[in-house]
Design an enzyme around this catalytic site. Sequence first.
Site, PDB file in Angstrom:
ATOM      1  CB  ALA A 444      -0.940  -0.011   1.200  1.00 38.50           C
ATOM      2  CG  ASP A 470       6.478  -6.594  -1.970  1.00 34.17           C
ATOM      3  OD1 ASP A 470       6.194  -7.782  -1.715  1.00 34.17           O
ATOM      4  OD2 ASP A 470       5.951  -5.633  -1.398  1.00 34.17           O
ATOM      5  CE  LYS A 494       1.072  -7.323  -2.405  1.00 33.43           C
ATOM      6  NZ  LYS A 494       0.991  -6.929  -0.976  1.00 33.43           N
ATOM      7  CG  ASP A 542       3.953  -6.151   6.066  1.00 32.55           C
ATOM      8  OD1 ASP A 542       5.121  -6.531   6.286  1.00 32.55           O
ATOM      9  OD2 ASP A 542       3.111  -6.867   5.487  1.00 32.55           O
ATOM     10  CG  ASN A 543       8.251  -7.127   8.793  1.00 32.28           C
ATOM     11  OD1 ASN A 543       9.401  -7.182   9.197  1.00 32.28           O
ATOM     12  ND2 ASN A 543       7.945  -7.185   7.493  1.00 32.28           N
ATOM     13  CB  CYS A 598      -0.278 -21.846  32.125  1.00 31.57           C
ATOM     14  SG  CYS A 598      -0.073 -20.159  32.722  1.00 31.57           S
TER      15      CYS A 598
END
Length: 948
Positions: A444, A470, A494, A542-543, A598
């Site tokens: 984007a 990309d 992309k 994006d990370n 847990c």
Amino acid sequence: METVSYTSNMSDIDEGFYSRQLYVLGHDAMHRMGTTDVLIAGMRGLGVEIAKNVILSGVKSVTVQDEGQAVWTDLSSQFFLKESHLGQNRATCSLQQLSDLNPRVQVSAHTGALDEELLLRFQVVVLTDSSLDEQKRFGELCHSRGIRFIVADTRGLCGQLFCDFGEEFEVLDKDGETPASAIIQGITKDNPGVVLCMDDRRHSFSNGDRVSFSEVQGMTELNSMESVEIKVRGPYSFSICDTSGFSKYERGGIVTEVKQPFKVNFVTPLLYALALLDIKLLTMNDFGKIARHQTLHLAFQALHGFVKKEQRLPRPRYQPDADTLLNMVRELNAVALLEELDEAAVRSLSFTARGDLAPINAFIGGLAAQEVIKLTVFCSVKFTPLRQWLYFDALECLPEEGDQLEEGDFSSVCTRHDGQIAVFGPAFQEKLERQKYFLVGAGAIGCELLKNFALIGLGAGDEGHITVTDMDFIEKSNLNRQFLFRPKDIGKPKSDAAAKAVREMNPRMNITAHQNRLGPDSEGLYDYNFFMGLDGVAAALDNVEGRVYLDGCCVQHQKPMLEGGTLGSKGHTLVVVPHLTESYGQDTSTPSNAIPLCTLKNFPHRIEHTLQWARDHFEGQFKQIPESVNLYLRDEGFVERTLGHGDAEALEVLEGVWNNLESMKDGGQRPTSWEDCVSWARRKWETLYNNDICQLLHCFPPEQVTATGLPFWSGSKRCPHPLTFDPNNSTHMEYVMAAANLYGQIYGINGTRDFASIRKILETVNVPSFTPKSSVKIHVTDKEMEEDKEKARLEELKGKLASPSLKGSAVQMYPVDFEKDDDTNFHMDYIVAASNLRAENYDIPAADRHQSKLIAGRIIPAIATTTAAVAGLMCLELYKLVQGQQKLSSYRTSYFMLSVQYFVWAQPRRPQSYEVSYTSVHPAALSHILGPKVYTARQTLTVYTFII
């Protein structure tokens, strides 16, 4: 009037297309948008940017109006115009490409003049490139007829936005954020009562918030109260009303924010608002620029007067025109009585008013389109509208002192960059075209950046170049905000599709597309020589991990970096300048959102826990076990290597391998038919939702107390109850159907969605009875789970897996990679059913498929408006980098929320500096820090590092 025919039907929202936007706006708002007709007047750069974003958002129809013909300056920012369109109507030339953005929206062009008859057809009207007389006339008309009205304008490096939403506009949700909630640990009987929340996470309430209570035991009076106002006392506590007369609190309870609706009155139409300088009507959106933006309020009015009188805009860098405009502003200020008039800003506006810049249009266009979206939901479910004026400038992009331009530098030369040359001059344009940039990410933000790169001419000269990489391929859900892609591009890389699209925008673009993941594996390609050949880097990732890695490369090679990101209506930008600013830096965030094992295994209390549990079961059963089996079959050292990973992990992995190699008839779990898959799914249902819960309650009965005498099932521990399988319960059957099909897939067995045939098979399935065992130990903490070892079982499995006959009869399995956006693959069917059944066990409210996909799929909500705004701000910083500006005050770090028109601009922080003595540093380490250079021994050097 030319029209592209399309019958819009938003009664059924295309969730595949609008997937990420739905998480920003919601289904109700999207349905309202699908009934709204929007008029956007003016198809220069700003108008087409607004139209693009509004069409992607999914309104019913958009009509674009423009009487004018395309000229050279339009090509600086109008991305749907080509040189072949010069002399033709702008609206008509843009129509087909606007229509292609979203075939669900009816798009038409009007080439005649604006008039009352035309405006009355629409619920929302947006004016761009309009005269002040038109703004006054049509603003009055729209206000009197209840039509929502927006004016957007840009001149050079300045922008203006005005909104009139009518006499009364109701907002039910000011920001669109999920209501805050917390688990209660205790409530006092006092005046006021004090609520203590669990200390696993801080509450996020604020003073004055109103909250509701549910599931409170003992002090049940709170459960029936509609909402209570709170006062924050600390990160884990707040006070409420008088609880001294209530029953004694016993256990449990959830407190949830109740968002309060409010009404916004737009009683001031544009005609009268022009004369006002009430601070409430001016949104000041940049630290230290209050006086400037108040001045711009007058300067834009004066500019309209100048154009009306001279029939032209002021000439670039022409002092007499600047003097005239300044005098007109002073006359207006004789009435407005501003205490401080920013005369330098008025002169800069005059010098640059003929400019038409893509980054400015991208930012203002993103903001204006977001206001349209707020208007299209009519009685807004979400978001607070702008009240009423907003001004923005980026005058710090102009050359720093000592690098001033002269009037003669700005003559029009009939090129596609004339609108940019009118601001910065031809020499700067040539410098832009010589740039070599590396763009990482073509999603984007990457698409928006590439659009801006093409429009401003970055790397478009003989010596310039853009490299974009990309590794992803285009999916349907990308089309809603990655506007360079079309349905025909689905499945293509992309980077390839984006590069092709921007070459069509600007045929001079020199761009190479890669499909590589940036990381250690690609360092052979993106090496020292590659980075040293660059002028800069742009991150559209994006990370966080990718950003940190790219930042490290930029630090090592001393290259500037542009970085930006979005989350729904929120956006941020950062610029890194070697030796001047700090860098993005290492990821210092703590895994505060990590869920204890847990909690997932035995004590969930939020829907996020049950969804993560379901996702873990999916990954373990349908991906990790098949992968482990395949490794076992081809790798002789698999078992020994697995035993070296620790007993707990080895037991889980090897148990899964053995079970899936041994056939069902021999006591294993390997199916040979579709009926075996259904049988496995039914028995798995019984194990997870009945047997395991019965065993847990056997170990910890509902009335269990701790060593201190407190109830065991209290606070975040919700007491569960077992479920009984019902073939007429849709969720029960959806689990069996999805689990059986996925189980069949990993063994190459075909299944079915036919519930009737599955029910028939279920009639023959034998479900063993279950009796809880006292010998079973339930882990209460993660530490207990780590300490519990079963060496005997490991030795047994080691012996079984060593059997040659077992490996000789086994066949390869087919691991499944989770894919959230394919509704035919059973993945989300399984996640939703498995999670909601688990939630039913623990009386946790269920989540629908839409919300489950967001959480389990780890989806980042996104909308085109925010993306456009972020890319625009990043490219404004790019201007400064290319000019080589060295003043820290010239650069900006930004954060904004379009949902509430909240903006923060700040100067980047300086980097820390260290003195390094060569004699104390190993040569290899020094080379890593400073690059491959030779220095004199014992020399002391100041080394600036980006990382704080």
